[in-house]
Design an enzyme around this catalytic site. Structure first.
Site, PDB file in Angstrom:
ATOM      1  N   GLU A 222      32.886 -47.631  49.689  1.00 52.51           N
ATOM      2  CA  GLU A 222      32.361 -48.660  50.592  1.00 52.51           C
ATOM      3  C   GLU A 222      32.075 -49.985  49.888  1.00 52.51           C
ATOM      4  O   GLU A 222      32.340 -51.046  50.440  1.00 52.51           O
ATOM      5  CB  GLU A 222      31.095 -48.153  51.297  1.00 52.51           C
ATOM      6  CG  GLU A 222      31.396 -47.039  52.288  1.00 52.51           C
ATOM      7  CD  GLU A 222      30.226 -46.758  53.210  1.00 52.51           C
ATOM      8  OE1 GLU A 222      29.829 -47.653  53.972  1.00 52.51           O
ATOM      9  OE2 GLU A 222      29.692 -45.631  53.157  1.00 52.51           O
ATOM     10  N   HIS A 238      37.084 -23.631  38.412  1.00 52.69           N
ATOM     11  CA  HIS A 238      37.738 -22.471  39.021  1.00 52.69           C
ATOM     12  C   HIS A 238      39.040 -22.816  39.729  1.00 52.69           C
ATOM     13  O   HIS A 238      39.709 -21.933  40.248  1.00 52.69           O
ATOM     14  CB  HIS A 238      36.778 -21.774  39.992  1.00 52.69           C
ATOM     15  CG  HIS A 238      35.625 -21.150  39.274  1.00 52.69           C
ATOM     16  ND1 HIS A 238      35.730 -19.976  38.579  1.00 52.69           N
ATOM     17  CD2 HIS A 238      34.357 -21.574  39.086  1.00 52.69           C
ATOM     18  CE1 HIS A 238      34.565 -19.690  38.011  1.00 52.69           C
ATOM     19  NE2 HIS A 238      33.719 -20.654  38.306  1.00 52.69           N
ATOM     20  N   LYS A 332      36.332 -47.720  64.081  1.00 51.14           N
ATOM     21  CA  LYS A 332      35.410 -47.833  65.232  1.00 51.14           C
ATOM     22  C   LYS A 332      36.106 -48.539  66.387  1.00 51.14           C
ATOM     23  O   LYS A 332      35.989 -48.142  67.547  1.00 51.14           O
ATOM     24  CB  LYS A 332      34.153 -48.617  64.832  1.00 51.14           C
ATOM     25  CG  LYS A 332      33.164 -47.794  64.040  1.00 51.14           C
ATOM     26  CD  LYS A 332      31.878 -48.578  63.817  1.00 51.14           C
ATOM     27  CE  LYS A 332      30.967 -47.826  62.882  1.00 51.14           C
ATOM     28  NZ  LYS A 332      29.965 -48.694  62.251  1.00 51.14           N
TER      29      LYS A 332
HETATM   30  O1  LIG Z   1      24.775 -43.572  61.327  1.00 52.37           O
HETATM   31  P1  LIG Z   1      24.481 -44.625  60.313  1.00 52.37           P
HETATM   32  O2  LIG Z   1      23.376 -44.220  59.384  1.00 52.37           O
HETATM   33  O3  LIG Z   1      24.221 -45.954  60.951  1.00 52.37           O
HETATM   34  O4  LIG Z   1      25.740 -44.771  59.357  1.00 52.37           O
HETATM   35  C1  LIG Z   1      26.967 -45.176  59.808  1.00 52.37           C
HETATM   36  C2  LIG Z   1      27.797 -45.975  58.823  1.00 52.37           C
HETATM   37  O5  LIG Z   1      27.108 -46.451  57.714  1.00 52.37           O
HETATM   38  C3  LIG Z   1      27.904 -46.520  56.575  1.00 52.37           C
HETATM   39  O6  LIG Z   1      27.195 -45.895  55.547  1.00 52.37           O
HETATM   40  C4  LIG Z   1      28.217 -47.970  56.229  1.00 52.37           C
HETATM   41  O7  LIG Z   1      27.257 -48.538  55.386  1.00 52.37           O
HETATM   42  C5  LIG Z   1      29.171 -45.804  56.904  1.00 52.37           C
HETATM   43  O8  LIG Z   1      29.410 -44.791  55.974  1.00 52.37           O
HETATM   44  C6  LIG Z   1      28.963 -45.248  58.283  1.00 52.37           C
HETATM   45  O9  LIG Z   1      30.053 -45.524  59.096  1.00 52.37           O
END
Ligand SMILES: O=P(O)(O)OC[C@H]1O[C@](O)(CO)[C@@H](O)[C@@H]1O
Length: 338
Positions: A222, A238, A332
């Site tokens: 990220e 393993h 998304k």
């Molecule tokens: O449900 P939350 O905690 O808002 O996290 C969602 C998003 O946050 C992230 O950590 C982005 O910072 C992604 O991994 C994920 O899509």
């Protein structure tokens, strides 16, 4: 943010102490719903911290639907910083409709609204940061829920000591690895430089540092926008280790980071030494990183903190802004159209 974790963790604890969970019956197991670099990571770190302390099984669900075993004695804890993550919302909806007890941890969004309609207690954390950088808010809120319900397996005094040490280790980490510390004395900057041009593979000890290895992997993805992998020792010995004999020019692209802990059983430390011995000969790089501090909390988060810095420095070295996550937004957007 990463320079300011001490404040974040301390403030989060203050908030959770005010939460009212009086209506929650004692569960015999806990299902944590949450995904991503903040919520799921907070859950796996909590499960590691409580591994040899808590008598209740903890399962983590990152799927769209909860497992079939939900019953009266289940406690569901739904964690989503944004409150809008599809998987968590759907799994929560299904769990809530089945009538289980639930607590919600969020900065707002749809999850907070639904929790209000089901009458579930909500622990509100402050919004405004990328979820992965709210790790202190999310982890401390989860720890607070377990502590308040008597599921954290330690006394208030012991926990207070561990928290004091945690805050001190985070402050020390910000000094050691912060931008003001020159590269000659800064392990985070040195590691980021060594990683350039390589694919990071992060090994944690099972159970001591495995959740942290996963956090490093997620942060490389990220923040630095770098494909990385995480695995556990001894598990990798393993199967995965057999692949270390692959073509040398390909294997030389991998840079191994072993997250170790001198409080881990001796046999695991022997496995780290034996791993280094083999990898030194063939991999693109190998680095052993030690947890710092006395208590389990400080030790876990000393490694989390270092990994966060390394991923941020790697982003800078690559000329990349660590904050936006375009590929997550892409998925998304695609899903919102369907
Ligand atoms: O449900 P939350 O905690 O808002 O996290 C969602 C998003 O946050 C992230 O950590 C982005 O910072 C992604 O991994 C994920 O899509």
């Amino acid at each position: 943010m990463v320079d300011d974790y001490t404040r974040q963790f301390r403030e989060a604890w203050g908030r959770v102490e005010q939460a009212d969970l009086a209506g929650i019956p004692m569960p015999d197991h806990v299902l944590i719903l949450g995904t991503g670099g903040g919520s799921a990571t907070a859950a796996t770190l909590l499960r590691t911290y409580l591994y040899d302390r808590s008598e209740v099984p903890i399962e983590i669900c990152q799927a769209y639907q909860p497992p079939a075993y939900l019953r009266r004695t289940t406690l569901v804890v739904a964690v989503s910083y944004s409150g809008n993550t599809q998987e968590t919302l759907q799994a929560y909806e299904q769990a809530a409709a089945s009538g289980v007890s639930a607590v919600v941890i969020t900065a707002g969004g749809e999850l907070a609204a639904r929790a209000r309609s089901y009458g579930h207690p909500v622990i509100h954390v402050p919004g405004g940061t990328p979820p992965r950088m709210a790790i202190g808010y999310l982890f401390m809120a989860l720890l607070g829920v377990f502590h308040k319900l008597g599921l954290a397996g330690n006394t208030g005094v012991e926990l207070a000591e561990q928290l004091g040490e945690l805050y001190a280790v985070l402050a020390e980490g910000a000094r050691r690895w912060g931008t003001a510390m020159p590269v000659t004395d800064n392990e985070a900057k040195q590691l980021a430089l060594a990683l350039r041009g390589h694919i990071p593979v992060v090994y944690g000890l099972n159970p001591n540092t495995g959740a942290v290895a996963e956090r490093w992997k997620r942060q490389f993805g990220e923040n630095a926008k770098v494909m990385a992998f995480a695995n556990l020792l001894p598990d990798a010995h393993h199967d995965e280790a057999v692949g270390w004999e692959m073509e040398r020019e390909l294997f030389g692209r991998f840079f191994f980071i072993l997250l170790t802990d001198d409080q881990a059983p001796r046999v695991l430390q022997q496995r780290v030494a034996a791993t280094v011995e083999v990898l030194r000969e063939r991999a693109g790089g190998v680095r052993v990183v030690q947890a710092r501090g006395r208590g389990r909390l400080a030790r876990l988060f000393s490694l989390v903190h270092l990994g966060d810095y390394v991923s941020l420095y790697l982003a800078l070295l690559r000329g990349i802004d660590p904050t936006p996550v375009p590929m997550i937004e892409h998925f998304k957007a695609v899903l919102s159209r369907s």
